[in-house]
Design a protein around this motif. Structure first.
Motif, PDB file in Angstrom:
ATOM      1  N   ASN A 276     -12.433  12.438  69.141  1.00 45.38           N
ATOM      2  CA  ASN A 276     -11.594  12.931  70.202  1.00 45.38           C
ATOM      3  C   ASN A 276     -11.042  13.920  70.019  1.00 45.38           C
ATOM      4  N   ARG A 277     -11.285  15.042  70.952  1.00 39.02           N
ATOM      5  CA  ARG A 277     -10.706  16.393  70.723  1.00 39.02           C
ATOM      6  C   ARG A 277      -9.097  16.539  70.777  1.00 39.02           C
ATOM      7  N   SER A 278      -8.542  15.479  71.751  1.00 39.50           N
ATOM      8  CA  SER A 278      -7.246  15.220  71.871  1.00 39.50           C
ATOM      9  C   SER A 278      -6.639  14.613  70.262  1.00 39.50           C
ATOM     10  N   VAL A 279      -7.046  14.136  69.677  1.00 37.85           N
ATOM     11  CA  VAL A 279      -6.544  13.555  68.762  1.00 37.85           C
ATOM     12  C   VAL A 279      -6.616  14.893  67.402  1.00 37.85           C
ATOM     13  N   ALA A 280      -7.878  15.271  67.302  1.00 33.46           N
ATOM     14  CA  ALA A 280      -7.949  16.355  66.431  1.00 33.46           C
ATOM     15  C   ALA A 280      -7.209  17.405  66.596  1.00 33.46           C
ATOM     16  N   GLY A 281      -7.278  18.160  67.804  1.00 36.16           N
ATOM     17  CA  GLY A 281      -6.355  19.255  68.219  1.00 36.16           C
ATOM     18  C   GLY A 281      -4.934  18.928  68.145  1.00 36.16           C
ATOM     19  N   ALA A 282      -4.169  17.874  68.639  1.00 37.52           N
ATOM     20  CA  ALA A 282      -3.061  17.592  68.392  1.00 37.52           C
ATOM     21  C   ALA A 282      -2.803  17.475  67.064  1.00 37.52           C
ATOM     22  N   ASN A 283      -3.532  16.906  66.042  1.00 41.59           N
ATOM     23  CA  ASN A 283      -3.003  16.791  64.831  1.00 41.59           C
ATOM     24  C   ASN A 283      -2.893  18.048  64.149  1.00 41.59           C
ATOM     25  N   ALA A 284      -3.981  18.995  64.302  1.00 44.50           N
ATOM     26  CA  ALA A 284      -3.915  20.163  63.667  1.00 44.50           C
ATOM     27  C   ALA A 284      -2.988  20.957  64.081  1.00 44.50           C
ATOM     28  N   TYR A 285      -2.549  20.866  65.243  1.00 45.71           N
ATOM     29  CA  TYR A 285      -1.748  21.612  65.826  1.00 45.71           C
ATOM     30  C   TYR A 285      -0.092  21.171  65.195  1.00 45.71           C
ATOM     31  N   PRO A 342      -0.289  18.699  79.472  1.00 41.98           N
ATOM     32  CA  PRO A 342       0.263  18.949  77.784  1.00 41.98           C
ATOM     33  C   PRO A 342      -0.270  20.151  77.192  1.00 41.98           C
ATOM     34  N   ARG A 343      -1.414  20.458  77.327  1.00 38.71           N
ATOM     35  CA  ARG A 343      -1.976  21.623  76.634  1.00 38.71           C
ATOM     36  C   ARG A 343      -1.419  22.992  77.020  1.00 38.71           C
ATOM     37  N   THR A 344      -0.867  23.255  78.317  1.00 40.13           N
ATOM     38  CA  THR A 344       0.018  24.532  78.779  1.00 40.13           C
ATOM     39  C   THR A 344       1.244  24.297  78.098  1.00 40.13           C
ATOM     40  N   LEU A 345       1.904  23.313  77.973  1.00 40.47           N
ATOM     41  CA  LEU A 345       3.282  23.231  77.389  1.00 40.47           C
ATOM     42  C   LEU A 345       3.127  23.304  75.899  1.00 40.47           C
ATOM     43  N   LEU A 346       1.907  22.839  75.383  1.00 34.16           N
ATOM     44  CA  LEU A 346       1.892  23.252  73.884  1.00 34.16           C
ATOM     45  C   LEU A 346       1.826  24.573  73.728  1.00 34.16           C
ATOM     46  N   ILE A 347       0.719  25.228  74.295  1.00 33.95           N
ATOM     47  CA  ILE A 347       0.598  26.842  74.006  1.00 33.95           C
ATOM     48  C   ILE A 347       1.961  27.505  74.424  1.00 33.95           C
ATOM     49  N   ALA A 348       2.531  27.282  75.364  1.00 36.35           N
ATOM     50  CA  ALA A 348       3.658  28.030  75.730  1.00 36.35           C
ATOM     51  C   ALA A 348       4.872  27.683  74.718  1.00 36.35           C
ATOM     52  N   GLY A 349       5.190  26.390  74.310  1.00 39.16           N
ATOM     53  CA  GLY A 349       5.847  26.036  73.404  1.00 39.16           C
ATOM     54  C   GLY A 349       5.945  26.795  72.021  1.00 39.16           C
ATOM     55  N   VAL A 392       2.847  14.388  71.151  1.00 37.35           N
ATOM     56  CA  VAL A 392       2.755  12.956  70.836  1.00 37.35           C
ATOM     57  C   VAL A 392       1.756  11.956  72.092  1.00 37.35           C
ATOM     58  N   SER A 393       2.291  12.776  73.125  1.00 34.37           N
ATOM     59  CA  SER A 393       1.394  11.908  74.392  1.00 34.37           C
ATOM     60  C   SER A 393      -0.200  12.443  74.330  1.00 34.37           C
ATOM     61  N   THR A 394      -0.213  13.795  73.889  1.00 33.49           N
ATOM     62  CA  THR A 394      -1.633  14.066  73.653  1.00 33.49           C
ATOM     63  C   THR A 394      -2.550  13.221  72.506  1.00 33.49           C
ATOM     64  N   ALA A 395      -1.772  13.351  71.395  1.00 34.79           N
ATOM     65  CA  ALA A 395      -2.457  12.678  70.296  1.00 34.79           C
ATOM     66  C   ALA A 395      -2.475  11.001  70.353  1.00 34.79           C
ATOM     67  N   THR A 396      -1.877  10.395  71.032  1.00 33.19           N
ATOM     68  CA  THR A 396      -1.758   9.145  71.404  1.00 33.19           C
ATOM     69  C   THR A 396      -2.606   8.383  72.495  1.00 33.19           C
ATOM     70  N   THR A 467      -8.171  26.582  71.685  1.00 29.12           N
ATOM     71  CA  THR A 467      -9.565  26.510  71.285  1.00 29.12           C
ATOM     72  C   THR A 467      -9.913  25.039  71.425  1.00 29.12           C
ATOM     73  N   VAL A 468      -9.333  24.079  70.647  1.00 30.18           N
ATOM     74  CA  VAL A 468      -9.795  22.734  70.737  1.00 30.18           C
ATOM     75  C   VAL A 468      -9.468  21.816  71.876  1.00 30.18           C
ATOM     76  N   LEU A 469      -8.407  22.075  72.365  1.00 30.08           N
ATOM     77  CA  LEU A 469      -7.890  21.119  73.564  1.00 30.08           C
ATOM     78  C   LEU A 469      -8.369  21.824  74.698  1.00 30.08           C
ATOM     79  N   ARG A 470      -9.150  21.005  75.470  1.00 35.53           N
ATOM     80  CA  ARG A 470      -9.605  21.734  76.870  1.00 35.53           C
ATOM     81  C   ARG A 470      -8.991  21.755  77.906  1.00 35.53           C
ATOM     82  N   PRO A 471      -9.111  22.555  78.745  1.00 33.63           N
ATOM     83  CA  PRO A 471      -8.185  22.728  79.734  1.00 33.63           C
ATOM     84  C   PRO A 471      -8.305  21.319  80.647  1.00 33.63           C
ATOM     85  N   ALA A 472      -7.567  20.871  81.527  1.00 36.21           N
ATOM     86  CA  ALA A 472      -7.603  19.684  82.335  1.00 36.21           C
ATOM     87  C   ALA A 472      -8.238  20.017  83.710  1.00 36.21           C
TER      88      ALA A 472
END
Length: 495
Positions: A276-285, A342-349, A392-396, A467-472
């Motif tokens: 699951n790219r959400s799980v992998a990407g969120a945890n690496a992040y 969430p991807r947008t907020l993670l990048i900006a944050g 948190v929301s992305t990874a779970t 690169t890991v989290l895909r755009p919605a």
């Protein structure tokens, strides 16, 4: 209907009788306590070092001992929550955390305090994934999920805000021991709230016995990795001691992966979860953000006290804008969560936090509060607040109920492992830059390097999100989303 004055039979509380609001309150209090413990200890580090006789790098083990036990056992804690029930594991963790805090407050030497911090980490490894799994199960979708994670992240930040302030006051006027004792009444209060405010859930998973061997291999391997990095101040990277230590650590971690693939017990983590790219990407992040943030608190606490000469109470006040900025960023993330993924907020944050850290890297021995502390604190803290809820929301999201505790444990584990490895690596780099000198100018050079490297880690986190989290995909119409979850906030992003 029961007649007036007729006694009603007492029934045990069930999930249907406990409101989601009570569960959210318990989770918030637990997160507040864990967050407060981290910030309180950071402010007290110089006094702890002096009081118990820690060396310059030995002091990092006050943080690392907790982070390693916490991070290394979180997966086992998450698995235990899934197998034995979230309420049961939550209460066990709270009891252990409180008792370890009591013991740590009475520590008479570095070994006793480090041992207490290890046990605190074990308790936190039980309670944190259980609490987060309760949150994800209670608020699975919709606007309520966005608000719940907003409350969780804001409480996380509020614990940091309260911790730096009270920690500074307690350290200066009551002694450093009280920054450890403060957890005891909090753990007792959280236990009382959990007893009445958390439903007695039935375990979602009842497979084989948990993989204790895997947990031990992971924790030992990570501990040796950190130990090998920290000891490079005495033994060069190419020395037999360092090479052997890191090689043994690599073998243990490889054995952990092999055990997870072949064990006849319930695996600590199903490796397929990382598909699951959400799980992998969120945890690496999360790992990179954890490495940067833990190091930043450590370096800034020492900079304020050892370079600028601020006392613990003043240091707590100087940290307060940062902690309050995280609260503001968390609230902003809730509002923006209805419009942006969430991807947008993670990048900006992460980008905003990296900017603040790069600014922190310009600190000077004669620095002023407004330019060297306040300005970068506001920029970095708001950015960090934007990250908390979305990651948190992305990874779970999209994780099966039987793996909710495991996913929560994995996310907490990546943050704590990142914190431990980041502090070991950046702390060693900073120590080498100072050349062993304790002069304010030399210390400033080391701390500035560590903060700049933290900015680089956050820049890498931005790349992970890109690169890991895909755009919605395109958002559905407003009519189609009535009663549904906000776009990208709770859905399985990038699966």
């Amino acid at each position: 209907m029961t007649a007036t004055g007729t006694a009603r039979p007492t029934k045990p509380r069930t999930g249907a009788e406990v409101s989601p609001g009570r569960t959210l309150a318990v989770v918030a209090v637990v997160q507040f306590m864990v967050s407060l413990d981290l910030s309180v200890v950071n402010v007290a580090l110089p006094r702890i070092g002096t009081g118990l006789g820690f060396g310059a790098l030995g002091l990092t083990w006050v943080v690392n001992a907790y982070a390693l036990a916490f991070g290394g056992l979180l997966l086992l804690g998450g698995k235990a929550a899934d197998r034995y029930g979230r309420k049961r594991v939550l209460m066990l963790g709270l009891g252990l955390f409180g008792l370890a805090s009591l013991f740590g407050g009475f520590a008479q030497n570095p070994g006793q305090l480090v041992a207490a911090r290890v046990v605190q980490g074990i308790g936190a490894a039980a309670l944190a994934p259980a609490a987060l799994a309760l949150l994800t199960a209670t608020f699975p979708t919709g606007r309520a999920r966005v608000r719940a994670f907003g409350v969780w992240s804001a409480t996380n930040a509020a614990g940091g805000a309260f911790g730096v302030l009270v920690g500074g006051v307690l350290t200066q006027y009551a002694g450093w021991r009280w920054v450890v004792f403060v957890n005891v009444p909090m753990a007792a209060g959280a236990l009382a709230l959990a007893w009445r405010g958390v439903p007695a859930d039935r375990p979602a998973a009842r497979g084989g016995r948990p993989d204790v061997l895997g947990a031990m291999l992971a924790t030992t391997g990570l501990s040796l990795t950190v130990f090998g990095v920290v000891r490079t101040d005495r033994y060069a990277w190419s020395s037999p001691v360092t090479v052997t230590t890191l090689a043994v650590a690599a073998v243990l971690l490889a054995a952990f992966l092999r055990v997870e693939r072949s064990t006849t017990r319930e695996p600590l983590i199903r490796l397929g979860l990382f598909a699951n790219r959400s799980v992998a990407g969120a945890n690496a992040y999360n790992l990179l953000v954890g490495a940067a943030m833990s190091s930043a608190f450590y370096f800034m606490s020492l900079y304020l006290q050892r370079v600028l000469g601020a006392g613990p109470a003043r240091t707590g006040l100087d940290f307060l804008p940062f902690a309050l900025g995280v609260v503001a960023g968390s609230v902003l993330a809730v509002k923006l969560g209805y419009r942006f993924t969430p991807r947008t907020l993670l990048i900006a944050g992460a980008a905003l936090t990296a900017t603040g850290f790069a600014w922190f890297g310009l600190i000077s021995p004669g620095g002023a509060f407004v330019t060297d502390v306040l300005g970068p604190s506001i920029v970095a803290s708001v950015g960090f607040g934007l990250c908390l809820g979305p990651v948190v929301s992305t990874a779970t999201a999209g994780v099966a109920p039987r793996e909710a505790g495991t996913a929560a444990g994995l996310l907490n584990s990546s943050r704590q492992i990142g914190a431990s490895l980041g502090l070991a690596s950046l702390g060693t780099a900073a120590q080498q830059r100072t050349g062993g000198s304790v002069a304010p100018e030399a210390l400033n050079r080391g701390y500035a390097l560590g903060l700049t490297l933290g900015a680089a880690l956050l820049a890498a986190a931005v790349l992970i999100a890109l690169t890991v989290l895909r755009p919605a995909g395109p958002k559905p119409s407003a009519a189609a989303t009535q009663g549904a979850e906000p776009a990208g906030q709770a859905g399985p992003v990038g699966r």
